[in-house]
Design a protein around this motif. Structure first.
Motif, PDB file in Angstrom:
ATOM      1  N   PRO A 128       1.108  -1.324   0.131  1.00  0.00           N
ATOM      2  CA  PRO A 128       0.102   0.174  -0.004  1.00  0.00           C
ATOM      3  C   PRO A 128       0.664   1.525   0.022  1.00  0.00           C
ATOM      4  CG  PRO A 128       0.249  -1.109   2.615  1.00  0.00           C
ATOM      5  CD  PRO A 128       0.626  -2.341   1.307  1.00  0.00           C
ATOM      6  N   GLU A 129       0.690   2.276  -0.480  1.00  0.00           N
ATOM      7  CA  GLU A 129       1.044   3.558  -0.791  1.00  0.00           C
ATOM      8  C   GLU A 129       0.094   4.352   0.451  1.00  0.00           C
ATOM      9  OE1 GLU A 129       3.116   4.397  -2.823  1.00  0.00           O
ATOM     10  OE2 GLU A 129       3.155   2.874  -4.381  1.00  0.00           O
ATOM     11  N   GLU A 130       0.880   5.749   0.982  1.00  0.00           N
ATOM     12  CA  GLU A 130       1.077   6.708   1.693  1.00  0.00           C
ATOM     13  C   GLU A 130      -0.469   6.386   2.195  1.00  0.00           C
ATOM     14  OE1 GLU A 130       1.698   9.963   4.015  1.00  0.00           O
ATOM     15  OE2 GLU A 130       3.473   9.548   3.261  1.00  0.00           O
ATOM     16  N   GLU A 131      -1.330   6.969   1.107  1.00  0.00           N
ATOM     17  CA  GLU A 131      -2.889   6.812   1.407  1.00  0.00           C
ATOM     18  C   GLU A 131      -3.691   5.939   1.709  1.00  0.00           C
ATOM     19  OE1 GLU A 131      -4.003  10.120   1.547  1.00  0.00           O
ATOM     20  OE2 GLU A 131      -2.370  10.619   1.770  1.00  0.00           O
ATOM     21  N   ASP A 132      -3.022   4.302   0.936  1.00  0.00           N
ATOM     22  CA  ASP A 132      -3.860   2.723   1.538  1.00  0.00           C
ATOM     23  C   ASP A 132      -4.058   2.992   3.108  1.00  0.00           C
ATOM     24  OD1 ASP A 132      -4.042   3.624  -1.354  1.00  0.00           O
ATOM     25  OD2 ASP A 132      -2.580   2.220  -2.018  1.00  0.00           O
ATOM     26  N   LEU A 133      -2.545   3.321   3.047  1.00  0.00           N
ATOM     27  CA  LEU A 133      -2.393   3.017   5.184  1.00  0.00           C
ATOM     28  C   LEU A 133      -3.560   3.990   5.003  1.00  0.00           C
ATOM     29  CD1 LEU A 133       1.589   3.207   4.570  1.00  0.00           C
ATOM     30  CD2 LEU A 133      -0.540   1.019   5.338  1.00  0.00           C
ATOM     31  N   LYS A 134      -3.283   5.163   5.440  1.00  0.00           N
ATOM     32  CA  LYS A 134      -4.340   5.410   5.767  1.00  0.00           C
ATOM     33  C   LYS A 134      -5.880   5.804   6.030  1.00  0.00           C
ATOM     34  CE  LYS A 134      -2.736  10.251   4.876  1.00  0.00           C
ATOM     35  NZ  LYS A 134      -3.507  11.703   4.032  1.00  0.00           N
ATOM     36  N   ARG A 135      -6.326   5.017   4.891  1.00  0.00           N
ATOM     37  CA  ARG A 135      -7.695   4.315   4.102  1.00  0.00           C
ATOM     38  C   ARG A 135      -7.635   3.043   5.021  1.00  0.00           C
ATOM     39  NH1 ARG A 135      -6.780   7.146  -0.972  1.00  0.00           N
ATOM     40  NH2 ARG A 135      -8.229   8.477  -1.600  1.00  0.00           N
TER      41      ARG A 135
ATOM     42  N   LEU B 235      -5.786   2.007   7.749  1.00  0.00           N
ATOM     43  CA  LEU B 235      -6.189   2.641   8.953  1.00  0.00           C
ATOM     44  C   LEU B 235      -7.518   3.032   9.466  1.00  0.00           C
ATOM     45  CD1 LEU B 235      -2.344   4.567  10.217  1.00  0.00           C
ATOM     46  CD2 LEU B 235      -4.137   2.079  11.072  1.00  0.00           C
ATOM     47  N   ALA B 236      -7.952   3.924   8.872  1.00  0.00           N
ATOM     48  CA  ALA B 236      -9.570   4.858   9.215  1.00  0.00           C
ATOM     49  C   ALA B 236     -10.445   3.692   8.975  1.00  0.00           C
ATOM     50  CB  ALA B 236      -9.023   5.698   8.517  1.00  0.00           C
ATOM     51  N   GLN B 237     -10.228   2.791   7.996  1.00  0.00           N
ATOM     52  CA  GLN B 237     -11.375   1.486   7.911  1.00  0.00           C
ATOM     53  C   GLN B 237     -11.098   0.648   9.531  1.00  0.00           C
ATOM     54  OE1 GLN B 237     -10.660  -1.230   4.622  1.00  0.00           O
ATOM     55  NE2 GLN B 237     -12.898  -1.077   4.384  1.00  0.00           N
ATOM     56  N   ARG B 238      -9.567   0.317   9.749  1.00  0.00           N
ATOM     57  CA  ARG B 238      -9.668  -0.817  10.818  1.00  0.00           C
ATOM     58  C   ARG B 238     -10.443  -0.031  11.867  1.00  0.00           C
ATOM     59  NH1 ARG B 238      -6.387  -5.039  13.113  1.00  0.00           N
ATOM     60  NH2 ARG B 238      -7.089  -5.422  10.735  1.00  0.00           N
ATOM     61  N   ALA B 239     -10.369   1.244  11.907  1.00  0.00           N
ATOM     62  CA  ALA B 239     -10.713   2.335  13.154  1.00  0.00           C
ATOM     63  C   ALA B 239     -12.108   2.401  13.138  1.00  0.00           C
ATOM     64  CB  ALA B 239     -10.188   3.770  13.181  1.00  0.00           C
ATOM     65  N   VAL B 240     -12.574   2.502  11.663  1.00  0.00           N
ATOM     66  CA  VAL B 240     -14.366   2.730  12.039  1.00  0.00           C
ATOM     67  C   VAL B 240     -14.988   0.958  12.760  1.00  0.00           C
ATOM     68  CG1 VAL B 240     -16.336   2.458  10.186  1.00  0.00           C
ATOM     69  CG2 VAL B 240     -14.570   4.662  10.107  1.00  0.00           C
ATOM     70  N   LEU B 241     -14.355   0.025  12.239  1.00  0.00           N
ATOM     71  CA  LEU B 241     -14.790  -1.231  12.647  1.00  0.00           C
ATOM     72  C   LEU B 241     -14.036  -1.504  14.175  1.00  0.00           C
ATOM     73  CD1 LEU B 241     -12.562  -3.620   9.612  1.00  0.00           C
ATOM     74  CD2 LEU B 241     -15.361  -3.182  10.125  1.00  0.00           C
ATOM     75  N   ARG B 242     -13.733  -1.214  14.774  1.00  0.00           N
ATOM     76  CA  ARG B 242     -13.093  -0.812  16.539  1.00  0.00           C
ATOM     77  C   ARG B 242     -14.178  -0.300  16.510  1.00  0.00           C
ATOM     78  NH1 ARG B 242      -9.381  -4.121  17.980  1.00  0.00           N
ATOM     79  NH2 ARG B 242      -9.188  -3.379  19.737  1.00  0.00           N
ATOM     80  N   GLY B 243     -14.958   1.296  16.241  1.00  0.00           N
ATOM     81  CA  GLY B 243     -15.730   2.009  16.945  1.00  0.00           C
ATOM     82  C   GLY B 243     -15.180   3.208  17.063  1.00  0.00           C
ATOM     83  N   LEU B 244     -13.685   2.980  16.698  1.00  0.00           N
ATOM     84  CA  LEU B 244     -12.699   3.897  17.716  1.00  0.00           C
ATOM     85  C   LEU B 244     -12.851   5.439  15.990  1.00  0.00           C
ATOM     86  CD1 LEU B 244     -10.149   4.354  19.331  1.00  0.00           C
ATOM     87  CD2 LEU B 244      -9.154   3.270  17.726  1.00  0.00           C
ATOM     88  N   GLU B 245     -12.821   6.858  16.677  1.00  0.00           N
ATOM     89  CA  GLU B 245     -12.286   7.677  15.742  1.00  0.00           C
ATOM     90  C   GLU B 245     -11.045   8.193  15.847  1.00  0.00           C
ATOM     91  OE1 GLU B 245     -13.295  12.524  16.084  1.00  0.00           O
ATOM     92  OE2 GLU B 245     -14.016  11.350  17.241  1.00  0.00           O
TER      93      GLU B 245
ATOM     94  N   GLU C 213      -1.513  10.667  10.019  1.00  0.00           N
ATOM     95  CA  GLU C 213      -0.488  10.719   9.468  1.00  0.00           C
ATOM     96  C   GLU C 213       0.455  11.417  10.961  1.00  0.00           C
ATOM     97  OE1 GLU C 213      -1.636  14.939   8.367  1.00  0.00           O
ATOM     98  OE2 GLU C 213      -2.431  14.312   6.354  1.00  0.00           O
ATOM     99  N   TYR C 214       0.256  11.398  11.792  1.00  0.00           N
ATOM    100  CA  TYR C 214       1.291  11.188  13.157  1.00  0.00           C
ATOM    101  C   TYR C 214       2.194   9.584  12.963  1.00  0.00           C
ATOM    102  CZ  TYR C 214       3.837  12.220  17.306  1.00  0.00           C
ATOM    103  OH  TYR C 214       4.331  12.051  18.387  1.00  0.00           O
ATOM    104  N   LEU C 215       1.018   8.786  12.877  1.00  0.00           N
ATOM    105  CA  LEU C 215       1.450   6.991  12.923  1.00  0.00           C
ATOM    106  C   LEU C 215       2.683   7.080  12.290  1.00  0.00           C
ATOM    107  CD1 LEU C 215      -2.265   5.891  14.453  1.00  0.00           C
ATOM    108  CD2 LEU C 215       0.229   6.262  15.433  1.00  0.00           C
ATOM    109  N   LEU C 216       1.975   7.372  10.756  1.00  0.00           N
ATOM    110  CA  LEU C 216       2.914   7.657   9.809  1.00  0.00           C
ATOM    111  C   LEU C 216       3.893   7.683   9.730  1.00  0.00           C
ATOM    112  CD1 LEU C 216       0.491   7.875   6.965  1.00  0.00           C
ATOM    113  CD2 LEU C 216       1.390   5.519   7.640  1.00  0.00           C
TER     114      LEU C 216
END
Length: 245
Positions: free
Chosen positions: A176-183, A185-195, A202-205
């Motif tokens: 995955p490219e950087e934008e893919d990684l962000k997406r 991570l966002a998708q996994r966060a949603v699955l966990r009910g996490l904001e 971006e900080y994590l990356l």
């Protein structure tokens, strides 16, 4: 084996040949394709047996690119359609007698063999896999394979096995490219009910390894820490947690 739903106690006509466990999150809907859209679409089509010209697909590439996710998603799909399916993580079975591990798989309608690189070239595995692939094809079974390398790079001592592994489409999974990684991570966060604010992603990356498996594991740990401390995922909180890890 991976955690999740167990299929060993299903009714006899849908009995799985091993104590099968699939991650509940391993679904096609939760797979962010990035550069792997063609591979994802091909595996999904094979999982339901429509729109395919060859009943076998092999995915290859380093760990963390989604091979296991796609194999398990296909097995979820097949099992929910009422088909007998089998998912085998071969890296966990390499010390077992291959004939015992592979016996009876031809009774399934969909077979997914993960981590082929762990067994190809080892002991009697080449001959056992060669025989199995022939039986599966003769029986009209759909087959999904995953390995770290393409068939000709697996080091099989049996040339016919190498050719059998490449019977159908072979896909090299793309990182995955950087934008893919962000997406992702966002998708996994949603699955966990996490904001997960974009600034935190971006900080994590910037401050953590850009390895997808490591990033997803980190997000899970941050989620548990945030829950324990009743905190939101902010940059100061994440910075403090990274210093503790």
């Amino acid at each position: 084996m991976t955690t999740g739903r167990q299929g060993g106690n299903a009714a006899p006509q849908r009995q799985l040949p091993l104590d099968l466990r699939l991650r509940d999150a391993s679904r096609f809907a939760s797979f962010y394709p990035g550069g792997n859209r063609l591979a994802r679409d091909a595996v999904e089509a094979l999982s339901i047996g429509t729109g395919i010209t060859e009943p076998q697909i092999l995915l290859h590439g380093p760990a963390g690119l989604g091979k296991t996710h796609l194999l398990q998603a296909a097995c979820h799909q097949g099992h929910e359609r009422g088909e007998p399916v089998a998912y085998l993580p071969l890296a966990e079975l390499v010390t077992a007698p291959p004939l015992a591990v592979l016996d009876g798989l031809e009774r399934a309608r969909l077979v997914a063999l993960d981590d082929l690189d762990a067994v190809v070239g080892q002991g009697d595995w080449d001959e056992a896999l060669f025989g199995l692939l022939n039986r599966l094809r003769d029986g009209g079974c759909r087959v999904l394979l995953a390995a770290a390398h393409a068939p000709d790079g697996l080091g099989s001592r049996l040339p016919d096995l190498t050719s059998r592994l490449a019977w159908g489409p072979v896909f090299r999974m793309q990182a995955p490219e950087e934008e893919d990684l962000k997406r992702i991570l966002a998708q996994r966060a949603v699955l966990r009910g996490l904001e997960l604010p974009e600034a935190v992603a971006e900080y994590l990356l910037r401050h953590y390894r850009r390895d997808l498996v490591a990033l997803l594991e980190l997000l899970d740990r941050l989620d548990l820490a945030a829950l324990a401390e009743q905190r939101r995922l902010t940059i100061p909180f994440v910075r403090d947690q990274l210093a503790r890890f």
